[in-house]
Write a protein that holds these residues in place. Structure first.
Motif, PDB file in Angstrom:
ATOM      1  N   LEU A 107      -4.536   7.672   8.263  1.00 17.28           N
ATOM      2  CA  LEU A 107      -5.387   7.218   7.166  1.00 17.28           C
ATOM      3  C   LEU A 107      -6.650   6.588   7.737  1.00 17.28           C
ATOM      4  O   LEU A 107      -6.568   5.681   8.569  1.00 17.28           O
ATOM      5  N   PRO A 108      -7.836   7.034   7.345  1.00 15.03           N
ATOM      6  CA  PRO A 108      -9.058   6.382   7.835  1.00 15.03           C
ATOM      7  C   PRO A 108      -9.266   5.058   7.124  1.00 15.03           C
ATOM      8  O   PRO A 108      -8.667   4.802   6.071  1.00 15.03           O
ATOM      9  N   ASP A 140       0.816  -1.209   0.000  1.00 13.09           N
ATOM     10  CA  ASP A 140       0.000   0.000   0.000  1.00 13.09           C
ATOM     11  C   ASP A 140       0.852   1.261   0.000  1.00 13.09           C
ATOM     12  O   ASP A 140       0.451   2.291  -0.559  1.00 13.09           O
ATOM     13  N   ALA A 141       2.039   1.211   0.606  1.00 14.67           N
ATOM     14  CA  ALA A 141       2.931   2.370   0.612  1.00 14.67           C
ATOM     15  C   ALA A 141       3.365   2.718  -0.810  1.00 14.67           C
ATOM     16  O   ALA A 141       3.435   3.904  -1.182  1.00 14.67           O
ATOM     17  N   VAL A 142       3.658   1.700  -1.613  1.00 21.32           N
ATOM     18  CA  VAL A 142       4.030   1.939  -3.007  1.00 21.32           C
ATOM     19  C   VAL A 142       2.866   2.582  -3.763  1.00 21.32           C
ATOM     20  O   VAL A 142       3.058   3.523  -4.550  1.00 21.32           O
ATOM     21  N   VAL A 143       1.660   2.089  -3.514  1.00 13.75           N
ATOM     22  CA  VAL A 143       0.481   2.639  -4.189  1.00 13.75           C
ATOM     23  C   VAL A 143       0.284   4.111  -3.797  1.00 13.75           C
ATOM     24  O   VAL A 143       0.013   4.963  -4.654  1.00 13.75           O
ATOM     25  N   ILE A 144       0.438   4.419  -2.521  1.00 15.15           N
ATOM     26  CA  ILE A 144       0.272   5.811  -2.066  1.00 15.15           C
ATOM     27  C   ILE A 144       1.352   6.696  -2.690  1.00 15.15           C
ATOM     28  O   ILE A 144       1.084   7.829  -3.122  1.00 15.15           O
ATOM     29  N   ALA A 145       2.589   6.196  -2.760  1.00 11.03           N
ATOM     30  CA  ALA A 145       3.669   6.963  -3.381  1.00 11.03           C
ATOM     31  C   ALA A 145       3.359   7.222  -4.853  1.00 11.03           C
ATOM     32  O   ALA A 145       3.642   8.309  -5.380  1.00 11.03           O
ATOM     33  N   ARG A 146       2.778   6.254  -5.522  1.00 14.82           N
ATOM     34  CA  ARG A 146       2.404   6.435  -6.927  1.00 14.82           C
ATOM     35  C   ARG A 146       1.304   7.497  -7.054  1.00 14.82           C
ATOM     36  O   ARG A 146       1.362   8.352  -7.947  1.00 14.82           O
ATOM     37  N   ILE A 147       0.322   7.455  -6.193  1.00 18.98           N
ATOM     38  CA  ILE A 147      -0.755   8.443  -6.234  1.00 18.98           C
ATOM     39  C   ILE A 147      -0.192   9.847  -6.069  1.00 18.98           C
ATOM     40  O   ILE A 147      -0.602  10.792  -6.760  1.00 18.98           O
ATOM     41  N   GLU A 157      -8.328   7.067  -3.320  1.00 20.81           N
ATOM     42  CA  GLU A 157      -7.333   7.891  -4.001  1.00 20.81           C
ATOM     43  C   GLU A 157      -7.585   9.379  -3.759  1.00 20.81           C
ATOM     44  O   GLU A 157      -6.637  10.151  -3.551  1.00 20.81           O
ATOM     45  N   GLU A 158      -8.846   9.802  -3.780  1.00 22.72           N
ATOM     46  CA  GLU A 158      -9.173  11.213  -3.579  1.00 22.72           C
ATOM     47  C   GLU A 158      -8.770  11.685  -2.182  1.00 22.72           C
ATOM     48  O   GLU A 158      -8.242  12.796  -2.012  1.00 22.72           O
ATOM     49  N   TRP A 159      -9.013  10.860  -1.177  1.00 23.15           N
ATOM     50  CA  TRP A 159      -8.628  11.236   0.200  1.00 23.15           C
ATOM     51  C   TRP A 159      -7.119  11.410   0.288  1.00 23.15           C
ATOM     52  O   TRP A 159      -6.631  12.355   0.912  1.00 23.15           O
ATOM     53  N   VAL A 160      -6.363  10.505  -0.337  1.00 22.05           N
ATOM     54  CA  VAL A 160      -4.902  10.590  -0.308  1.00 22.05           C
ATOM     55  C   VAL A 160      -4.440  11.892  -0.962  1.00 22.05           C
ATOM     56  O   VAL A 160      -3.572  12.604  -0.429  1.00 22.05           O
ATOM     57  N   HIS A 161      -5.007  12.228  -2.119  1.00 22.54           N
ATOM     58  CA  HIS A 161      -4.643  13.475  -2.801  1.00 22.54           C
ATOM     59  C   HIS A 161      -4.946  14.692  -1.926  1.00 22.54           C
ATOM     60  O   HIS A 161      -4.124  15.598  -1.789  1.00 22.54           O
ATOM     61  N   THR A 162      -6.133  14.695  -1.313  1.00 19.16           N
ATOM     62  CA  THR A 162      -6.579  15.857  -0.543  1.00 19.16           C
ATOM     63  C   THR A 162      -5.731  16.071   0.701  1.00 19.16           C
ATOM     64  O   THR A 162      -5.390  17.208   1.055  1.00 19.16           O
ATOM     65  N   ASN A 163      -5.351  14.995   1.382  1.00 21.79           N
ATOM     66  CA  ASN A 163      -4.690  15.113   2.670  1.00 21.79           C
ATOM     67  C   ASN A 163      -3.167  14.988   2.615  1.00 21.79           C
ATOM     68  O   ASN A 163      -2.486  15.454   3.534  1.00 21.79           O
ATOM     69  N   TYR A 164      -2.639  14.359   1.559  1.00 23.40           N
ATOM     70  CA  TYR A 164      -1.196  14.180   1.465  1.00 23.40           C
ATOM     71  C   TYR A 164      -0.597  14.866   0.246  1.00 23.40           C
ATOM     72  O   TYR A 164       0.616  14.827   0.041  1.00 23.40           O
ATOM     73  N   GLY A 165      -1.432  15.470  -0.597  1.00 24.54           N
ATOM     74  CA  GLY A 165      -0.963  16.021  -1.867  1.00 24.54           C
ATOM     75  C   GLY A 165      -0.307  17.379  -1.743  1.00 24.54           C
ATOM     76  O   GLY A 165       0.240  17.749  -0.693  1.00 24.54           O
ATOM     77  N   GLU A 166      -0.332  18.137  -2.857  1.00 25.81           N
ATOM     78  CA  GLU A 166       0.281  19.465  -2.911  1.00 25.81           C
ATOM     79  C   GLU A 166      -0.210  20.325  -1.748  1.00 25.81           C
ATOM     80  O   GLU A 166      -1.394  20.339  -1.424  1.00 25.81           O
ATOM     81  N   GLY A 167       0.723  21.052  -1.178  1.00 22.65           N
ATOM     82  CA  GLY A 167       0.384  21.874  -0.021  1.00 22.65           C
ATOM     83  C   GLY A 167       0.658  21.145   1.280  1.00 22.65           C
ATOM     84  O   GLY A 167       0.981  21.761   2.293  1.00 22.65           O
ATOM     85  N   LYS A 168       0.493  19.821   1.264  1.00 19.24           N
ATOM     86  CA  LYS A 168       0.808  19.008   2.439  1.00 19.24           C
ATOM     87  C   LYS A 168       2.196  18.382   2.299  1.00 19.24           C
ATOM     88  O   LYS A 168       2.924  18.221   3.261  1.00 19.24           O
ATOM     89  N   LEU A 169       2.519  18.029   1.071  1.00 18.59           N
ATOM     90  CA  LEU A 169       3.781  17.330   0.815  1.00 18.59           C
ATOM     91  C   LEU A 169       4.483  18.037  -0.335  1.00 18.59           C
ATOM     92  O   LEU A 169       4.238  17.750  -1.496  1.00 18.59           O
ATOM     93  N   ASP A 170       5.327  19.021  -0.016  1.00 19.77           N
ATOM     94  CA  ASP A 170       6.030  19.751  -1.060  1.00 19.77           C
ATOM     95  C   ASP A 170       7.504  19.363  -1.054  1.00 19.77           C
ATOM     96  O   ASP A 170       7.963  18.568  -0.247  1.00 19.77           O
TER      97      ASP A 170
END
Length: 501
Positions: A205-206, A138-145, A211-224
């Protein structure tokens, strides 16, 4: 149940069988001597005894005990049993002609050609080996997202097992990087330029996060590019029903990228060769350890003293009972939630047609009850081995404190078997079922415990009928496993990751 010998006192045994009375043997001779009482004295003792017998009979109706311990009820040899050749023919049959085919969509491939690797992600995975494997996938999948660089996962030291192995001690990190180079960039450690960068502890992670939750909470602005994301505590939380490409990526990580260190695979291959000296072999994953009985809230079938030990530990540590805590041990057993004990596994093997000559490899830790817990299985299948009995002098020296490495050896030997089944579910059973399906190794067998319990408790069936029904149940179940369309691709990869071409 209390054991007895020739010097023990008389007792009444209450089981699902008729009540029996054991008489005290004479100390001076091998034969039994009976002293017949007078009619008057006979009536004095018989009437109270009859009353006790009636009360016990009524109690058996209203307070039905758990199934008989394994030493009370055994499946007798079947005069109509098939030969071992017939058993192996059956074990090889019914494997659908599907093969791995990880065809990613054009958009996924094009995205891979234009990587955006500015951010770094560190993951800390916990639990036993197979639980860690699931989190790495799952870590690889999250990194890909997130299009992030994945630092080689950190294996948290398990409080129970005490194994301090690192990712590179168990897994072939060079192979891992190479297999995923078109999906996710993997580095062995954080570069020097990022060692002093700001760490961001990600929100937990709940369950069923998509995929949308991962983008919203770990994406741009959270992980730069000026920060490092640290992710932990995400076991079984990422949603199972992801896009087709991400499901295929899960299969790629689980069945192709996560390879054990060459020296571990070579050691396991030696054991495989020894198991195959007389032909194919069966592999069992026996979940009979004390902590398994405590966590499942089930009785082990080893008698009342063993049950009291387990119940005492569960009472002192209620957090260990993982689910459905309000169910009694009997209701858990009837619901098919309990591990199969050694005697029940023996029933299943006989039902499937395995002869006494069948070679069996069993994986797992020390059973609760020690060697005696395996006696019913060993009595029916004397060619019973594990890694310790197969190992030569010094072959496993230095590994007793490396349970993750030992689990990796078990995994490989079970993977290469002709037939695999587990006494209980769990991460290893789930991973092996999917991995063996993916590689086309033998018939997949998942013991249908709910139906098996009904057979074990049905006293109207003959032993031959029980055997026939066991084989029928698991022939039908194994045929449906490959055709099952489930989102859990680690256990059921056929629909998402395999095809007929």
């Amino acid at each position: 149940m209390t054991n007895s010998n020739s010097n023990s006192n008389s007792y009444i045994s209450i089981t699902q069988k008729p009540i029996s009375i054991k008489l005290k043997a004479s100390k001076t001779t091998n034969s039994f001597h009976y002293k017949l009482p007078s009619p008057h004295r006979f009536s004095r003792y018989f009437v109270p005894f009859l009353s006790i017998w009636a009360l016990l009979s009524i109690s058996q109706v209203y307070f039905s005990p758990l199934p008989c311990p394994h030493y009370l009820r055994r499946l007798r040899p079947d005069p109509h049993a098939t030969t071992n050749d017939e058993f192996w023919t059956w074990a090889r049959s019914g494997v659908t002609a599907v093969n791995p085919c990880l065809y990613f969509t054009d958009s996924y491939v094009n995205e891979s050609r234009t990587p955006v690797y500015k951010r770094y992600m560190v993951v800390v995975v916990s639990g036993g080996l197979n639980q860690q494997r699931n989190q790495i996938i799952d870590a690889v999948v999250i990194a890909r997202i997130l299009r992030a660089v994945l630092v080689a996962p950190i294996l948290q030291v398990n409080q129970i097992w005490g194994d301090d192995s690192e990712f590179g001690d168990i897994f072939d990190i060079s192979h891992f990087k190479e297999m995923l180079k078109h999906d996710v960039k993997v580095v062995s450690s954080l570069p020097a330029t990022h060692l002093m960068r700001r760490r961001i502890k990600a929100p937990l992670l709940p369950f069923n996060a998509g995929e949308e939750w991962v983008h919203t909470n770990y994406g741009e602005g959270k992980l730069d590019k000026k920060s490092v994301l640290i992710l932990r505590g995400f076991d079984s939380r990422l949603a199972k029903n992801l896009t087709s490409d991400l499901q295929k990526l899960r299969c790629k990580v689980a069945f192709e990228a996560l390879r054990f260190q060459p020296w571990i695979e070579e050691l396991a291959e030696r054991f495989v060769r020894r198991m195959r000296e007389e032909g194919p072999y069966v592999a069992l994953h026996l979940r009979l350890e004390k902590d398994v009985w405590v966590r499942t809230g089930c009785h082990s079938g080893l008698g009342s003293e063993a049950d009291e030990v387990v119940e005492g530990e569960r009472a002192s540590k209620p957090r260990l009972l993982t689910s459905r805590s309000k169910l009694t041990p009997r209701r858990r057993y009837l619901a098919g939630l309990c591990p199969l004990n050694a005697n029940e596994i023996s029933w299943v093997l006989k039902g499937l047609g395995a002869s006494r000559k069948t070679r069996i490899y069993w994986a797992g830790g020390e059973p609760f009850g020690g060697r005696d817990a395996l006696q019913p299985l060993r009595a029916d299948y004397p060619k019973l081995f594990n890694k310790w009995s197969l190992a030569g002098p010094q072959e496993l020296d230095g590994l007793k404190r490396k349970p993750s490495v030992l689990a990796a050896i078990d995994y490989q030997v079970c993977l290469k078997s002709q037939l695999f089944l587990a006494s209980h579910g769990g991460n290893m059973a789930r991973s092996l079922q999917g991995h063996r399906t993916y590689l086309g190794y033998g018939k997949p067998i998942r013991p249908n415990k709910r139906q098996l319990v009904r057979l074990f408790l049905n006293t109207t069936l003959t032993h031959h009928q029980i055997r026939r029904k066991i084989k029928q149940i698991h022939t039908e179940d194994s045929a449906s496993i490959l055709l099952t369309n489930k989102d859990d691709v680690i256990a059921y990869p056929a629909h998402h990751c395999m095809c007929t071409q």
